[in-house]
Design a protein around this motif. Sequence first.
Motif, PDB file in Angstrom:
ATOM      1  N   TYR A  20       0.878  -1.259   0.070  1.00 15.47           N
ATOM      2  CA  TYR A  20      -0.078  -0.064   0.058  1.00 15.47           C
ATOM      3  C   TYR A  20       0.855   1.185  -0.043  1.00 15.47           C
ATOM      4  O   TYR A  20       0.545   2.361  -0.692  1.00 15.47           O
ATOM      5  N   ALA A  21       1.884   1.240   0.590  1.00 13.98           N
ATOM      6  CA  ALA A  21       2.914   2.360   0.632  1.00 13.98           C
ATOM      7  C   ALA A  21       3.399   2.621  -0.652  1.00 13.98           C
ATOM      8  O   ALA A  21       3.779   3.714  -1.181  1.00 13.98           O
ATOM      9  N   GLN A  22       3.827   1.322  -1.308  1.00 13.23           N
ATOM     10  CA  GLN A  22       4.137   1.649  -2.942  1.00 13.23           C
ATOM     11  C   GLN A  22       3.207   2.281  -3.603  1.00 13.23           C
ATOM     12  O   GLN A  22       3.377   3.071  -4.383  1.00 13.23           O
ATOM     13  N   PHE A  23       1.781   1.869  -3.411  1.00 12.43           N
ATOM     14  CA  PHE A  23       0.957   2.350  -4.309  1.00 12.43           C
ATOM     15  C   PHE A  23       0.638   3.818  -3.876  1.00 12.43           C
ATOM     16  O   PHE A  23       0.522   4.454  -4.920  1.00 12.43           O
ATOM     17  N   ARG A  24       0.714   4.135  -2.700  1.00 13.95           N
ATOM     18  CA  ARG A  24       0.544   5.679  -2.598  1.00 13.95           C
ATOM     19  C   ARG A  24       1.567   6.580  -3.150  1.00 13.95           C
ATOM     20  O   ARG A  24       1.545   7.611  -3.492  1.00 13.95           O
ATOM     21  N   LYS A  25       2.883   5.926  -3.059  1.00  7.91           N
ATOM     22  CA  LYS A  25       3.939   6.502  -3.435  1.00  7.91           C
ATOM     23  C   LYS A  25       3.859   6.886  -5.245  1.00  7.91           C
ATOM     24  O   LYS A  25       3.931   8.065  -5.545  1.00  7.91           O
ATOM     25  N   ILE A  26       3.167   5.859  -5.740  1.00  8.34           N
ATOM     26  CA  ILE A  26       3.275   5.973  -7.113  1.00  8.34           C
ATOM     27  C   ILE A  26       1.938   6.909  -7.603  1.00  8.34           C
ATOM     28  O   ILE A  26       1.978   7.793  -8.178  1.00  8.34           O
ATOM     29  N   GLN A  27       1.045   6.738  -6.881  1.00 13.31           N
ATOM     30  CA  GLN A  27      -0.131   7.663  -6.890  1.00 13.31           C
ATOM     31  C   GLN A  27       0.194   9.042  -6.680  1.00 13.31           C
ATOM     32  O   GLN A  27      -0.090  10.009  -7.289  1.00 13.31           O
ATOM     33  N   THR A  28       1.149   9.361  -5.550  1.00 13.12           N
ATOM     34  CA  THR A  28       1.455  10.786  -5.543  1.00 13.12           C
ATOM     35  C   THR A  28       2.237  11.263  -6.599  1.00 13.12           C
ATOM     36  O   THR A  28       2.241  12.404  -6.887  1.00 13.12           O
ATOM     37  N   SER A  29       3.303  10.478  -7.211  1.00 13.93           N
ATOM     38  CA  SER A  29       4.087  11.054  -8.268  1.00 13.93           C
ATOM     39  C   SER A  29       2.880  11.312  -9.545  1.00 13.93           C
ATOM     40  O   SER A  29       3.499  12.202  -9.939  1.00 13.93           O
ATOM     41  N   ILE A  30       1.808  10.554  -9.568  1.00  9.99           N
ATOM     42  CA  ILE A  30       1.078  10.844 -10.527  1.00  9.99           C
ATOM     43  C   ILE A  30       0.426  12.055 -10.449  1.00  9.99           C
ATOM     44  O   ILE A  30       0.252  12.945 -11.193  1.00  9.99           O
ATOM     45  N   LEU A  31      -0.069  12.485  -9.094  1.00  8.00           N
ATOM     46  CA  LEU A  31      -0.553  13.641  -8.771  1.00  8.00           C
ATOM     47  C   LEU A  31       0.167  14.806  -9.017  1.00  8.00           C
ATOM     48  O   LEU A  31      -0.273  15.927  -9.462  1.00  8.00           O
ATOM     49  N   LYS A  32       1.558  14.739  -8.479  1.00  8.53           N
ATOM     50  CA  LYS A  32       2.501  15.825  -8.651  1.00  8.53           C
ATOM     51  C   LYS A  32       2.602  15.983 -10.120  1.00  8.53           C
ATOM     52  O   LYS A  32       2.778  17.207 -10.348  1.00  8.53           O
ATOM     53  N   GLU A  33       2.667  15.051 -10.928  1.00  9.37           N
ATOM     54  CA  GLU A  33       2.968  15.517 -12.567  1.00  9.37           C
ATOM     55  C   GLU A  33       1.685  16.204 -13.135  1.00  9.37           C
ATOM     56  O   GLU A  33       1.824  17.048 -13.758  1.00  9.37           O
TER      57      GLU A  33
END
Length: 229
Positions: A144-157
Amino acid sequence: MSDKKSKPTHGAGASVSTPTRGRPAGDPEIKRKELLRAAASVIAREGYAKASLRTVAQYAGHSTGAVTYYFANKEELIVALLESAFDRFDAMLESVREKGDIRLLFEHWLQLNERNTRFWPATSELLAQGRYEPVFAEVIARRYAQFRKIQTSILKEAQERGSVRCDIPADLLADQLSAMGDGWMLMYPVEPKRFTAKRIRALIDAIGVLIAPAPGAQPAPGSRSPNAG
């Protein structure tokens, strides 16, 4: 040790070998996925407690030995099932990154149960087991931490492109959006009739409004203006 005793031929004492006992016939990867699908179906229909290796084997139409060839015990089977569920989540995120539209994640998320009716009931059961089983909790927390990390990077972009609001830091926004998705996941098996195609579309449209850039809002710390070079 073979399944059958070797039988001598009519030749010079030659024998015909037979397959090794315990190894199921067919492609191992296909067989493994088949057993995971069977486990998910049992959990979705009867609950985690009743998903014994024997029950999973019966559901898949195999012997218990065929299951233990791939999974030594129930814990190992459930860990593999959790990992496969998060693999699916990661694949959804990559699809969203390619399109650049965060709403697609929730479209995939909400429509997932239409394509696979066992997925949400089984996954919600397994996530609940994380409260009692440290091994499951470790997998859930890590993936789940990995999921949130990827989702965060997508949102930043998306924030940098100006397509997502910048007044909330991307990591907080990812947590909030994930909580919404988790809530729907937990309620879908309980209230399936509430999630009609029309309501799913309305929920996705509402997410678009919630994450749209706020007029006159200041960029979140660490993000750059959409007009920056």
